[in-house]
Design a protein around this motif. Structure first.
Motif, PDB file in Angstrom:
ATOM      1  N   HIS A 177       0.858  -1.191   0.000  1.00  0.00           N
ATOM      2  CA  HIS A 177       0.000   0.000   0.000  1.00  0.00           C
ATOM      3  C   HIS A 177       0.889   1.235   0.000  1.00  0.00           C
ATOM      4  O   HIS A 177       1.087   1.862   1.045  1.00  0.00           O
TER       5      HIS A 177
ATOM      6  N   GLY B  11      -0.334   4.889   1.602  1.00  0.00           N
ATOM      7  CA  GLY B  11      -0.955   4.924   2.922  1.00  0.00           C
ATOM      8  C   GLY B  11      -0.702   6.204   3.689  1.00  0.00           C
ATOM      9  O   GLY B  11      -1.633   6.851   4.168  1.00  0.00           O
TER      10      GLY B  11
ATOM     11  N   TYR C 198      -8.458   1.579   2.836  1.00  0.00           N
ATOM     12  CA  TYR C 198      -7.282   1.493   1.966  1.00  0.00           C
ATOM     13  C   TYR C 198      -6.457   0.247   2.284  1.00  0.00           C
ATOM     14  O   TYR C 198      -5.996  -0.449   1.377  1.00  0.00           O
ATOM     15  N   ASN C 199      -6.284  -0.062   3.566  1.00  0.00           N
ATOM     16  CA  ASN C 199      -5.510  -1.244   3.949  1.00  0.00           C
ATOM     17  C   ASN C 199      -6.205  -2.545   3.588  1.00  0.00           C
ATOM     18  O   ASN C 199      -5.562  -3.592   3.530  1.00  0.00           O
TER      19      ASN C 199
END
Length: 188
Positions: free
Chosen positions: A32, A35, A65-66
């Protein structure tokens, strides 16, 4: 390995890895990459909210998002959820459909009020403008108060945007770009 080692007379060994072992945090940064930037952008976008509410919404966006969402999708999913997203009193991000004139008529005054403008916004109903034209007119109206309406590209059919102070627009658009989100003045 023991079986092959005995079978080939000790000539079957695996060399140690060339790369050092990565920590969980390093692996998450690789998976990611936006982040930290998404968290900073969301924090800047929600700057006018109370600290507790801002922290809650930033955590929601980071969580989406994670879980593997794209940055723009995580932002929209985290903030626009009807149950756990932003409240109408603290409306920062607005999403309306291409034909969502009723939604716009309901949400625009709440967004204007939450941004600190005392004057009530009522959009004209003359003619048959497109939603893109309505949003451009809305941006022009906001410019008279030192604010602008910035559009966020979510890749969907909705028009998503927020009201931003005119002097901080360029920095917010730059932060959005660093976070992997396309933002600009004109509708997508």
């Amino acid at each position: 390995m023991g079986l092959f080692d005995r079978l080939f007379g000790g000539r079957f060994t695996q060399p140690p890895p060339d790369e050092p072992r990565l920590s969980d945090a390093a692996i998450m940064r690789e998976l990611h990459p936006f982040g930290a930037q998404l968290k900073m952008f969301t924090h800047a976008l929600l700057a006018r909210l109370p600290e507790k509410e801002r922290a809650r919404l930033v955590r929601r966006v980071s969580r989406f998002y994670n879980l593997g969402e794209e940055p723009a999708t995580a932002l929209v999913s985290g903030l626009l959820d009807a149950e756990k997203g932003q409240s109408l009193d603290h409306l920062v991000l607005m999403a309306v459909d291409v034909r969502g004139f009723d939604d716009f008529e309901y949400l625009a005054p709440k967004l204007v009020s939450a941004s600190g403008i005392e004057q009530v916004y009522a959009y004209p109903l003359e003619g048959m403008p497109t939603m893109a034209q309505v949003l451009v007119d809305f941006d022009q109206w906001l410019a008279g108060f030192g604010k602008r309406f910035v559009h966020v590209d979510t890749g969907g059919a909705d028009y998503v945007g927020c009201i931003v102070e005119q002097d901080s627009v360029e920095s917010l658009i730059a932060q959005a770009k660093q976070a992997g989100i396309d933002a600009r003045f004109s509708p997508f």
